[in-house]
Design a protein around this motif. Sequence first.
Motif, short mmCIF file in Angstrom:
data_model
loop_
_atom_site.label_atom_id
_atom_site.label_comp_id
_atom_site.label_asym_id
_atom_site.label_seq_id
_atom_site.Cartn_x
_atom_site.Cartn_y
_atom_site.Cartn_z
N ARG A 194 0.84 -1.21 0.00
CA ARG A 194 0.00 0.00 0.00
C ARG A 194 0.88 1.26 0.00
NH1 ARG A 194 -2.90 -3.23 4.29
NH2 ARG A 194 -4.75 -4.10 3.26
N ARG A 195 1.91 1.22 0.81
CA ARG A 195 2.83 2.37 0.88
C ARG A 195 3.47 2.64 -0.47
NH1 ARG A 195 8.23 1.67 1.04
NH2 ARG A 195 9.55 3.39 1.76
N ALA A 196 3.98 1.59 -1.12
CA ALA A 196 4.63 1.77 -2.42
C ALA A 196 3.66 2.31 -3.45
CB ALA A 196 5.22 0.43 -2.89
N THR A 197 2.41 1.81 -3.42
CA THR A 197 1.39 2.29 -4.37
C THR A 197 1.11 3.77 -4.15
OG1 THR A 197 0.39 0.09 -4.46
CG2 THR A 197 -0.97 1.95 -5.18
N LEU A 198 0.99 4.16 -2.88
CA LEU A 198 0.68 5.56 -2.58
C LEU A 198 1.81 6.49 -3.01
CD1 LEU A 198 -1.08 7.75 -1.33
CD2 LEU A 198 -0.14 7.15 0.91
N ILE A 199 3.04 6.12 -2.69
CA ILE A 199 4.18 6.98 -3.06
C ILE A 199 4.29 7.09 -4.58
CG2 ILE A 199 6.70 7.13 -3.02
CD1 ILE A 199 6.61 5.88 -0.23
N THR A 200 4.14 5.97 -5.28
CA THR A 200 4.23 5.99 -6.75
C THR A 200 3.14 6.88 -7.34
OG1 THR A 200 5.19 3.77 -6.80
CG2 THR A 200 4.16 4.58 -8.82
N ALA A 201 1.92 6.74 -6.83
CA ALA A 201 0.80 7.54 -7.36
C ALA A 201 1.02 9.02 -7.08
CB ALA A 201 -0.51 7.07 -6.75
N LEU A 202 1.46 9.36 -5.88
CA LEU A 202 1.69 10.76 -5.55
C LEU A 202 2.77 11.37 -6.44
CD1 LEU A 202 1.59 10.58 -1.64
CD2 LEU A 202 -0.06 11.77 -3.11
N ARG A 203 3.84 10.63 -6.68
CA ARG A 203 4.91 11.17 -7.51
C ARG A 203 4.48 11.27 -8.97
NH1 ARG A 203 9.74 7.82 -4.42
NH2 ARG A 203 10.11 9.39 -2.80
N ARG A 204 3.65 10.34 -9.43
CA ARG A 204 3.19 10.39 -10.81
C ARG A 204 2.30 11.61 -11.04
NH1 ARG A 204 0.04 6.08 -10.98
NH2 ARG A 204 1.78 4.69 -11.46
N HIS A 205 1.41 11.89 -10.11
CA HIS A 205 0.43 12.95 -10.33
C HIS A 205 0.93 14.34 -9.89
CE1 HIS A 205 -2.97 10.51 -11.67
NE2 HIS A 205 -2.60 9.60 -10.77
N PHE A 206 1.90 14.40 -8.98
CA PHE A 206 2.31 15.70 -8.45
C PHE A 206 3.79 16.03 -8.68
CE2 PHE A 206 -1.36 14.48 -5.81
CZ PHE A 206 -2.18 15.58 -6.04
N ALA A 207 4.60 15.01 -8.98
CA ALA A 207 6.03 15.23 -9.26
C ALA A 207 6.67 16.10 -8.18
CB ALA A 207 6.19 15.84 -10.65
N ASP A 251 9.64 6.14 5.49
CA ASP A 251 10.53 4.99 5.65
C ASP A 251 9.96 3.93 6.59
OD1 ASP A 251 12.34 6.12 3.97
OD2 ASP A 251 13.56 7.00 5.55
N ALA A 252 9.03 4.31 7.43
CA ALA A 252 8.50 3.38 8.44
C ALA A 252 7.07 3.80 8.77
CB ALA A 252 9.38 3.41 9.69
N GLY A 253 6.43 2.95 9.61
CA GLY A 253 5.09 3.29 10.08
C GLY A 253 4.00 3.01 9.07
N LEU A 254 2.83 3.62 9.30
CA LEU A 254 1.66 3.39 8.47
C LEU A 254 1.08 4.69 7.94
CD1 LEU A 254 -0.10 0.66 10.67
CD2 LEU A 254 1.23 0.32 8.57
N HIS A 255 1.90 5.70 7.85
CA HIS A 255 1.44 6.96 7.29
C HIS A 255 2.63 7.69 6.69
CE1 HIS A 255 3.20 8.60 10.97
NE2 HIS A 255 3.22 9.77 10.36
N LEU A 256 2.34 8.71 5.93
CA LEU A 256 3.37 9.62 5.46
C LEU A 256 2.79 11.03 5.47
CD1 LEU A 256 2.40 10.23 2.31
CD2 LEU A 256 3.51 8.02 1.92
N VAL A 257 3.67 11.99 5.39
CA VAL A 257 3.28 13.41 5.37
C VAL A 257 3.63 13.98 4.01
CG1 VAL A 257 3.71 15.70 6.35
CG2 VAL A 257 3.55 13.69 7.85
N ILE A 258 2.68 14.68 3.41
CA ILE A 258 3.00 15.36 2.15
C ILE A 258 2.74 16.86 2.32
CG2 ILE A 258 2.45 13.34 0.76
CD1 ILE A 258 -0.08 14.78 -0.18
N TRP A 259 3.63 17.64 1.74
CA TRP A 259 3.52 19.10 1.74
C TRP A 259 3.33 19.57 0.30
CZ3 TRP A 259 3.28 21.25 6.44
CH2 TRP A 259 3.86 20.57 7.52
N PHE A 260 2.36 20.44 0.08
CA PHE A 260 2.12 21.02 -1.24
C PHE A 260 2.91 22.32 -1.34
CE2 PHE A 260 -1.48 18.23 -0.71
CZ PHE A 260 -1.67 17.69 -1.98
#
Length: 486
Positions: free
Chosen positions: A387-400, A409-418
């Motif tokens: 799930r983590r890999a899918t989310l990171i890939t999708a975010l980078r594809r759509h927002f670069a 790197d760990a846990g069950l969440h990530l933080v994104i800044w616009f």
Amino acid sequence: MVQLRKDPGHPPAMGARQIYEALREQIAGGVFGAAGRLPSSRVLAHELGVSRTTVTAAYEQLLAEGFIEVRQGSRARVAPDLAEPARRKDSPGHPPPVRLSAWGERIRRFHPAPSHAGSRLLADFRYGDMAAGDFPATLWKRAMSAALSRQPERLTYADPRGTPRLRAALQGYLWRARQLVCELDQIVIVNGSQQGLDLCARLILDPGDAFAIENPCYAMARQVLAGTGAMPVSIPVDAAGLRTEALDRVRARLAYVTPSHQFPMGGVMPVRRRQQLLDWARRNHAWVIEDDYDSEYRFDINPVPALHGLDGGDRVIYLGTLSKTLSPLLRIGYLVVPAALREAMAAAKRLADRHSPVVEQEALAALIETGAYERHVRRIRRLNGERRATLITALRRHFADRIVIEGADAGLHLVIWFRDLPRDRETALLEGAKAKGVGLHSISWLYDGTPADRPDHVGLVMGYAAVEPKLIERAVRLLAGVVETL
């Protein structure tokens, strides 16, 4: 006239209890006025189509409870000592004053947690949720059945610290998973990490005391500690977690930290800072709560030993939970307390709720003893890694490069800044995403201080453990469309 609640399709079976409740409600509401007369039992029986005996039974109950008084030869009256102001319903817009304790007043002013609306969304990225399908239902049912089938000699209250079997199983597990060494009577089973925090707060903090806490941080930790009347001293974090050099000027009785995976930013505290934190605790005779809330999930970094092991457990209270590996619905957590706090913590737990549910403790102990729990952890670590890999890939594809991703790197969440969304567009982003069926959660409410102290652009905490990969891709695509409109 006594008005009874009626089912439109099925007339109620008129009973003394129903009549009594209707009369009591109308007396309390001031329908009959001060010392007003009630209908005679004969008249009321005729109006309601019931026997006079039924009405008399209702009146006798009202009399026994002091709502009415009865004199020979006259109709029942509302008891005169029921003053009219006490019975009168408060006018709309003027609710009666509510008197709370000092603790109640403090917690009433806290910022409320975001609402739980995930079931109505296509995908909700709220942190803390787990996928229902990840729960080992068959294993848990089997373990619960086995625990229930073992008949004890008697049904009695258990040890407030938890069952010896579960504490022994956790003692071995913590050594294998976290290199944590402790005695059996240092382990206390609690109803989730939140109860563990509450017990620590009440044991250690008095009104006016200071406690150090990360900023941003797990908001309910700050709230439960501040609920005692103690004052938070917010310490900033960076990519390496709590900035321990800022503690040099802090005098506090307690520090709350998430050193293995700072919540929410994701930093891992290096050994040098861990030593600085422990040195500060010794100098100030302070305690450190180490919240190890999701230590089972490591993807791009090696496991980090627990802070507890660095000082031999003298000043560190270790807090663990099963909410991120089994389910938050189970409410099972545990504390490993320093030897000096063993008796006090056991007494606090006994006063709080006697002990945590025993059958669930025995079931969990069986899963740990057989290795089933650790096999389950490895399985969901793999699923959440996908799930983590899918989310990171999708975010980078759509927002670069329009976003910055932290804490992945760990846990069950990530933080994104616009980078290109100023903070004043946050509400528009959250509401626009929700309208598309995507639940997003701002990082801003996890910061202490005024809005001016928070980042000047939009940041999100995205938990992914409850969202399947196929929905993650679709949700990020919808999010990208919302961002374009802003």
